[in-house]
Enzyme design. Structure first.
Site, PDB file in Angstrom:
ATOM      1  N   PRO A 170     -47.051  46.163  -5.710  1.00  0.00           N
ATOM      2  CA  PRO A 170     -47.647  47.222  -6.525  1.00  0.00           C
ATOM      3  C   PRO A 170     -48.991  47.711  -5.994  1.00  0.00           C
ATOM      4  O   PRO A 170     -49.484  48.753  -6.419  1.00  0.00           O
ATOM      5  CB  PRO A 170     -47.791  46.566  -7.908  1.00  0.00           C
ATOM      6  CG  PRO A 170     -47.767  45.098  -7.652  1.00  0.00           C
ATOM      7  CD  PRO A 170     -46.897  44.900  -6.453  1.00  0.00           C
ATOM      8  N   GLU A 193     -46.891  35.412  -8.124  1.00  0.00           N
ATOM      9  CA  GLU A 193     -48.090  36.116  -8.555  1.00  0.00           C
ATOM     10  C   GLU A 193     -48.642  37.017  -7.456  1.00  0.00           C
ATOM     11  O   GLU A 193     -49.183  38.076  -7.717  1.00  0.00           O
ATOM     12  CB  GLU A 193     -49.164  35.095  -8.970  1.00  0.00           C
ATOM     13  CG  GLU A 193     -50.478  35.692  -9.439  1.00  0.00           C
ATOM     14  CD  GLU A 193     -50.328  36.468 -10.730  1.00  0.00           C
ATOM     15  OE1 GLU A 193     -51.175  37.340 -10.989  1.00  0.00           O
ATOM     16  OE2 GLU A 193     -49.362  36.212 -11.482  1.00  0.00           O
ATOM     17  N   ARG A 252     -30.244  57.317   4.362  1.00  0.00           N
ATOM     18  CA  ARG A 252     -29.561  58.606   4.184  1.00  0.00           C
ATOM     19  C   ARG A 252     -30.148  59.698   5.073  1.00  0.00           C
ATOM     20  O   ARG A 252     -29.544  60.746   5.245  1.00  0.00           O
ATOM     21  CB  ARG A 252     -29.576  59.027   2.722  1.00  0.00           C
ATOM     22  CG  ARG A 252     -30.945  59.360   2.173  1.00  0.00           C
ATOM     23  CD  ARG A 252     -30.944  59.465   0.655  1.00  0.00           C
ATOM     24  NE  ARG A 252     -29.872  60.325   0.179  1.00  0.00           N
ATOM     25  CZ  ARG A 252     -29.954  61.650   0.140  1.00  0.00           C
ATOM     26  NH1 ARG A 252     -31.044  62.249   0.575  1.00  0.00           N
ATOM     27  NH2 ARG A 252     -28.950  62.367  -0.326  1.00  0.00           N
ATOM     28  N   ASP A 304     -32.946  68.318  -0.236  1.00  0.00           N
ATOM     29  CA  ASP A 304     -33.246  67.419  -1.348  1.00  0.00           C
ATOM     30  C   ASP A 304     -34.621  67.715  -1.934  1.00  0.00           C
ATOM     31  O   ASP A 304     -35.503  68.251  -1.259  1.00  0.00           O
ATOM     32  CB  ASP A 304     -33.231  65.959  -0.881  1.00  0.00           C
ATOM     33  CG  ASP A 304     -31.820  65.409  -0.796  1.00  0.00           C
ATOM     34  OD1 ASP A 304     -30.918  66.004  -1.403  1.00  0.00           O
ATOM     35  OD2 ASP A 304     -31.624  64.390  -0.119  1.00  0.00           O
TER      36      ASP A 304
END
Length: 251
Positions: free
Chosen positions: A94, A121, A159, A174
């Protein structure tokens, strides 16, 4: 391209790598997938890969030794006849940079990607400092581990590889590939429960259809993701469209 995934749960990737676009890409030989359980590289009798953090605190921290050993044990692409390829070693966390289509396109140009998926953690900081080349986050939220984010990145990169998609223009048009959200799509029937396909799409006039699609892509972006337009250089026509929508009070 070769993609290696370091994970404590390699079974999570079995269905993903053998299904849909990823499975077809692997069958075509365009990409190869390999999972490594880095617990196999633990250097203690209990095969533990985590430990308590120095300085105290809650949670456990992923040890450096098994991750370094697992990465260093991966085969090197290239050989005597080719320059060895240095892999991009990607840490899913994150704290990483927000993942974007631009990043996917950048990674798609590589020959070897290595993903590290944690489950604790945090990571021993030496993994970040001395081993990884990229830290990536798929959003401002916390998941149980890095496996699901790695799957997202691998799918979006694969892709883009030449020959993976049946229609090469699919990736080009896209959402985000052009810097805008994608325009609306319609298919048969022309009329469904009194809801009709826009007449311009039935006209057969390709120039007008392309203009409508550009207009709709811009409108959808302005309505849903105006942040994507910040700093974007607009054409005279696009500026006129935006001015008109603002006068009409479109939201």
């Amino acid at each position: 391209m070769r993609i290696d995934v370091l994970t404590l749960f390699p079974e999570m990737f079995e269905g993903v790598f053998s299904s849909s676009i990823l499975g077809k890409a692997r069958d075509k030989g365009i990409v190869s997938f390999n999972t490594v359980n880095f617990r196999d590289y633990a250097n203690n009798k209990h095969n533990t890969v985590d430990d308590y953090p120095y300085g105290g605190g809650g949670g456990m921290v992923l040890k450096a030794e098994p991750i370094f050993s697992a990465v260093e044990d991966l085969p090197v692409i290239g050989g005597e006849s080719e320059q060895p390829v240095k892999p991009r070693v990607i840490l899913m966390c994150p704290q990483g940079e927000p993942y974007t289509q631009k990043k996917a396109e950048e990674l798609a140009s590589e020959k070897h990607l290595v993903f590290i998926c944690g489950h604790y953690e945090g990571y021993d900081e030496r993994i970040r400092e001395y081993l990884v080349t990229d830290e990536i986050s798929v959003g401002d939220y916390v998941l149980t581990g890095g496996e699901l984010p790695a799957m997202v990145v691998i799918d979006s990169v694969t892709r883009l590889l030449p020959g993976v998609l049946g229609n090469e223009m699919s990736a080009v048009t896209d959402s985000f590939s052009t810097g805008l959200l994608e325009y609306p799509h319609y298919t048969r029937p022309v009329k469904f429960r009194d809801m009709e396909v826009p007449e311009i799409l039935l006209s057969g006039h390709h120039e007008n259809v392309n203009r409508w699609r550009r207009q709709q892509a811009l409108l959808r972006t302005w309505q849903r993701r105006p942040d994507l337009l910040e700093g974007r250089e607009l054409t005279k026509e696009e500026k006129a469209w935006l001015d008109e929508w603002k006068r009409e009070g479109l939201e």
